[in-house]
Design an enzyme around this catalytic site. Sequence first.
Site, PDB file in Angstrom:
ATOM      1  N   GLU A   1      10.426  -4.538   4.871  1.00 56.40           N
ATOM      2  CA  GLU A   1      10.541  -5.943   4.438  1.00 56.40           C
ATOM      3  C   GLU A   1      10.303  -6.062   2.934  1.00 56.40           C
ATOM      4  O   GLU A   1      11.080  -6.688   2.206  1.00 56.40           O
ATOM      5  CB  GLU A   1       9.499  -6.818   5.169  1.00 56.40           C
ATOM      6  CG  GLU A   1       9.718  -6.970   6.650  1.00 56.40           C
ATOM      7  CD  GLU A   1       9.041  -5.880   7.479  1.00 56.40           C
ATOM      8  OE1 GLU A   1       8.742  -4.793   6.919  1.00 56.40           O
ATOM      9  OE2 GLU A   1       8.843  -6.103   8.683  1.00 56.40           O
ATOM     10  N   HIS A  16      -4.870 -32.496  17.361  1.00 57.81           N
ATOM     11  CA  HIS A  16      -3.711 -33.219  17.886  1.00 57.81           C
ATOM     12  C   HIS A  16      -2.648 -32.271  18.420  1.00 57.81           C
ATOM     13  O   HIS A  16      -1.515 -32.683  18.648  1.00 57.81           O
ATOM     14  CB  HIS A  16      -3.130 -34.138  16.803  1.00 57.81           C
ATOM     15  CG  HIS A  16      -4.140 -35.139  16.325  1.00 57.81           C
ATOM     16  ND1 HIS A  16      -4.314 -36.356  16.925  1.00 57.81           N
ATOM     17  CD2 HIS A  16      -5.062 -35.071  15.333  1.00 57.81           C
ATOM     18  CE1 HIS A  16      -5.293 -37.022  16.314  1.00 57.81           C
ATOM     19  NE2 HIS A  16      -5.763 -36.251  15.340  1.00 57.81           N
ATOM     20  N   GLU A  38      -5.095  -6.782  14.600  1.00 61.44           N
ATOM     21  CA  GLU A  38      -4.604  -5.470  14.188  1.00 61.44           C
ATOM     22  C   GLU A  38      -5.764  -4.450  14.200  1.00 61.44           C
ATOM     23  O   GLU A  38      -5.550  -3.260  14.418  1.00 61.44           O
ATOM     24  CB  GLU A  38      -3.961  -5.533  12.792  1.00 61.44           C
ATOM     25  CG  GLU A  38      -3.041  -4.340  12.525  1.00 61.44           C
ATOM     26  CD  GLU A  38      -2.183  -4.494  11.280  1.00 61.44           C
ATOM     27  OE1 GLU A  38      -1.021  -4.902  11.400  1.00 61.44           O
ATOM     28  OE2 GLU A  38      -2.677  -4.210  10.179  1.00 61.44           O
ATOM     29  N   GLY A  86      -4.965  -1.564   4.780  1.00 57.68           N
ATOM     30  CA  GLY A  86      -4.056  -2.640   4.379  1.00 57.68           C
ATOM     31  C   GLY A  86      -4.661  -4.016   4.580  1.00 57.68           C
ATOM     32  O   GLY A  86      -4.657  -4.856   3.680  1.00 57.68           O
ATOM     33  N   ARG A  87      -5.238  -4.244   5.755  1.00 58.11           N
ATOM     34  CA  ARG A  87      -5.734  -5.599   6.043  1.00 58.11           C
ATOM     35  C   ARG A  87      -7.100  -5.884   5.421  1.00 58.11           C
ATOM     36  O   ARG A  87      -7.697  -6.932   5.686  1.00 58.11           O
ATOM     37  CB  ARG A  87      -5.725  -5.862   7.543  1.00 58.11           C
ATOM     38  CG  ARG A  87      -6.466  -4.850   8.375  1.00 58.11           C
ATOM     39  CD  ARG A  87      -6.154  -4.977   9.851  1.00 58.11           C
ATOM     40  NE  ARG A  87      -6.683  -3.848  10.613  1.00 58.11           N
ATOM     41  CZ  ARG A  87      -6.067  -2.679  10.746  1.00 58.11           C
ATOM     42  NH1 ARG A  87      -4.898  -2.500  10.173  1.00 58.11           N
ATOM     43  NH2 ARG A  87      -6.588  -1.716  11.459  1.00 58.11           N
ATOM     44  N   LYS A 131       0.842  -1.202   0.000  1.00 59.67           N
ATOM     45  CA  LYS A 131       0.000   0.000   0.000  1.00 59.67           C
ATOM     46  C   LYS A 131       0.880   1.257   0.000  1.00 59.67           C
ATOM     47  O   LYS A 131       0.664   2.173  -0.769  1.00 59.67           O
ATOM     48  CB  LYS A 131      -0.917  -0.023   1.227  1.00 59.67           C
ATOM     49  CG  LYS A 131      -1.837   1.149   1.311  1.00 59.67           C
ATOM     50  CD  LYS A 131      -2.814   1.023   2.466  1.00 59.67           C
ATOM     51  CE  LYS A 131      -3.524   2.354   2.657  1.00 59.67           C
ATOM     52  NZ  LYS A 131      -4.472   2.351   3.753  1.00 59.67           N
ATOM     53  N   LYS A 161       9.030  -0.473  14.627  1.00 58.82           N
ATOM     54  CA  LYS A 161       9.652  -0.147  13.328  1.00 58.82           C
ATOM     55  C   LYS A 161      10.678   0.961  13.510  1.00 58.82           C
ATOM     56  O   LYS A 161      11.775   0.907  12.957  1.00 58.82           O
ATOM     57  CB  LYS A 161       8.596   0.337  12.328  1.00 58.82           C
ATOM     58  CG  LYS A 161       7.651  -0.720  11.822  1.00 58.82           C
ATOM     59  CD  LYS A 161       6.786  -0.104  10.706  1.00 58.82           C
ATOM     60  CE  LYS A 161       5.580  -0.945  10.379  1.00 58.82           C
ATOM     61  NZ  LYS A 161       4.636  -0.294   9.488  1.00 58.82           N
TER      62      LYS A 161
HETATM   63  O1  F6P Z   1       2.556  -3.230   9.844  1.00 65.56           O
HETATM   64  C1  F6P Z   1       1.222  -3.128   9.592  1.00 65.56           C
HETATM   65  C2  F6P Z   1       0.868  -2.916   8.149  1.00 65.56           C
HETATM   66  O2  F6P Z   1       0.662  -1.566   7.890  1.00 65.56           O
HETATM   67  C3  F6P Z   1      -0.382  -3.724   7.767  1.00 65.56           C
HETATM   68  O3  F6P Z   1      -1.569  -3.101   8.091  1.00 65.56           O
HETATM   69  C4  F6P Z   1      -0.191  -3.920   6.309  1.00 65.56           C
HETATM   70  O4  F6P Z   1      -0.975  -4.972   5.823  1.00 65.56           O
HETATM   71  C5  F6P Z   1       1.307  -4.181   6.256  1.00 65.56           C
HETATM   72  O5  F6P Z   1       1.870  -3.382   7.266  1.00 65.56           O
HETATM   73  C6  F6P Z   1       1.966  -3.917   4.934  1.00 65.56           C
HETATM   74  O6  F6P Z   1       1.911  -2.574   4.574  1.00 65.56           O
HETATM   75  P1  F6P Z   1       2.152  -2.136   3.075  1.00 65.56           P
HETATM   76  O7  F6P Z   1       1.082  -2.754   2.249  1.00 65.56           O
HETATM   77  O8  F6P Z   1       2.082  -0.643   3.079  1.00 65.56           O
HETATM   78  O9  F6P Z   1       3.511  -2.626   2.655  1.00 65.56           O
END
Ligand code: F6P
Length: 547
Positions: free
Chosen positions: A214, A385, A354, A268-269, A208, A513
């Site tokens: 990462e 299990h 979240e 995002g979610r 987003k 972060k």
């Molecule tokens: O760390 C939380 C978050 O903002 C989530 O809500 C989101 O899905 C994820 O990081 C990834 O964010 P982006 O899509 O901006 O890379």
Amino acid sequence: MGKFELKKTDVWQNLEKNYKKTAMLHLRDLFKGSNRFNEFSIRDNNLGLTFDYSKNIITSETFRLLMDFAKTAKVKEYADKMFSGEKINWTEKRAVLHTALRNRSKKPVYVNGKNVMPEINAVLSKMKKFNNDLRNGKWAGFTGKKITDIVNIGIGCSDLGPRMVCEALKYYADGPNVHFVSNIDGADICETLRNLNPETTLFIIASKTFTTLETMTNASTARQWLVSKLGDKSVSKHFVGLSTNVKKVKEFGIDENGIFEFWDFVGGRYSLWSAIGLSIACYVGFDRFTELLEGAYYIDQHFLNVPYEKNIPIIMAILGFWYNNFFGASTYAVLPYSQYLYKFPAYVQQEDMESNGKFINREGDRVDYETGPVILGGIGTNAQHSFYQLVHQGTKFIPSDFIGFINSLEKVGDHQEKLMANYFAQMEALAFGLTKEQVVENFVRTGFSQADIEFLVPYKVFDGNRPTNSILIDSLTPRTLGALIALYEHKIFVQGIMWRINSFDQWGVELGKVLANVILLELKGETYSKHDVSTESLIKIYRDKRK
Ligand code: F6P
């Protein structure tokens, strides 16, 4: 704004009183002489879904009082605000419109006075065309070879959303292979690239913000891997970007054709319905992606139009609220009996924790009641299990959702009957348990000595009275999956309204972060910062032992 004392409201107090009476009841008694299934279940024939919530520790009065609470919280009014583009995400001043992404009607949806549907539909058309071009080889790799493998690079829902859906719809897959890379641990990208051919691999960078550490680290490693084999000019044929941040996508070297935009009114979610779903569309085909949207849209209409008392996400929400805030249940389990839904509990975990892991209310005050639960999950029968022992006989009280499918996609031997026998049996065992008398009777029948019986009985008793919901779906299809995801989205939304928290921001992930960025410079030996003695000692050991 003044303090809002939720626990002092009549609707809360009434529930408190009801709890005192209801907590003394056992499901064994509640089921005696009553057809609870008739009273507490819903069958939706259009969707092919049965929702049975009769195995909950509620009476008709509890149900009515819980509904009073939801009505007083103005759940439906807030739903209308969400669907109509009001800025209900008040800390980020944003509308919350993942529902517009799956709006299958011709009705416009406005944000700041602008209808957003034309843009949404234009991106959907672009996704459709891209998927066709990829499949018929019109969009080929730099050397002209057809794309055989897609690597989605993202994290959080930009990974979990499409990954969970691709896993769930694997049976329907007829497009290129898809792989998912999310972790910043280099093992993730390296293990994925090991068996891939750069000439036939396409990277989807799903982010987003297009700034997430990462994702950008993995994207840059993937880029180097590609460029080292095929050269700089190959990037535009092997990378596409899904983002709200078009400027950053372009800076990465992706050209206009490969940019699939979405907007800041998509959390995002909640983004798998947007361009973030591109890997899904490529994997199972655009028509099936559309069916997924249709399933979610069906539940959106159900949520908006069906009265509170028959509204499945509202019922799911009030029951979770009941246990969370009155029974002290800090954990909630999500248990799909389907190999295809392997990733579903992890997806709901992010979605729920979240969204509702918050302690500040609408007035800016700290709440004095529990909010979002810990989500525990796993697929049946595997989870039976591993952690079910604790759910049956542990000291914790863990309500759960059991998700099952009547018709299996793979028809092999009697696997399905064995799977579903466990599905029904576990809910029966959790509700009704095994009394001391029943245990003794079983022992006597099998010829145990009196001494052994006396010794073993306490260990063999199951208290029961562990509540479950059954979400029993006729078949796993893109449409029913879309509906299932939307049911959880709206459940979480309703609970957020009832707890008066903002389900759509996520400030809690920021501090870690920021600190990681400071420590990163130290690990690289570029700066030194003051920390507590524990952190400093650990960093020192890391640096001393680093080869
Ligand atoms: O760390 C939380 C978050 O903002 C989530 O809500 C989101 O899905 C994820 O990081 C990834 O964010 P982006 O899509 O901006 O890379």
